[in-house]
Design an enzyme around this catalytic site. Sequence first.
Site: not given
Length: 207
Positions: A9-10, A71, A75, A77-78, A92, A95, A147
Site C-alpha cells: 500500500i503506497g 535503520y 520504509g 516497502d524498501r 525502486d 515518485s 534542450t
Amino acid sequence: MQNRLLADIGNTHVHILDNGQIFHLKHEEAIDHYQDRKLYYISVSHTLDQKITQIQNWENIAAKVVLQGAYETMGVDRKALCLSHRDGIFVDAGSAITVDIVKNGTYKGGFILPGINAYLDSYRRISPALDIKINQSIALDKLPLTTKDGISYGIIASIKALIDQHRDDQPLYFTGGDGQFLSRFFEDAIFDERLVFDGMYNALGAN
C-alpha cells in the site's frame, strides 16, 4: 504460501498480487474489492492506516519484515524489496528513486534520489522553456544537441553514474513505475515488478 493474497500500500495506490497477477488500484477501489478476502499487507500510507486496521480480514505484516542492518526509519516497502534476494543493488523507481545495497542478507546502506517526474518538475519551475517530456530513447554515448535531450541526458546520466559507482559487479534489480525504463541503461540489469512481493513471501516464510 505462494497463493497468499498480498498488498503493498503506497500513498496513492494499492499494489496487489492476486493469483500471480499484479493489480494497481486506487485506495478505495482496493478496499471495496478485497475487504472480504484474507490479505497480508505492508503500508507506507499513514493517512490510510486507521481505516485499513479496521478491516478484519487484512493483516499488517510490517513487524515480520525484518532486514538485518536496516535503520530504524527505513520504509517497510524498501525492507521488503531488499528481502527478495540475499545479494544485490535494489532500485525502486517511483515518485522517488531509492537505491539500496544488500550483501549476504545484510543491509549495507543506500540513498534516495528524486523520481524522474520530480526531476522534470524542477526544470519546469526554472523556466517554461524547460518544460519537456523525457526522451525515452536518449543515447548516453554522445553529448546532446537539443534542450529536450540535454535535460533527458542530465537526468538519466546522473542517476546511472551514481548507481554504477556502487555496483561492484553485484546483481542489479529494478522495480517501480519507471524501473523498466531505467533498467535499459544498465548492463545485465533485471526488472521485476514482483520483487517487493517476493520479499513479503520470504518474510512470511521465515515467521
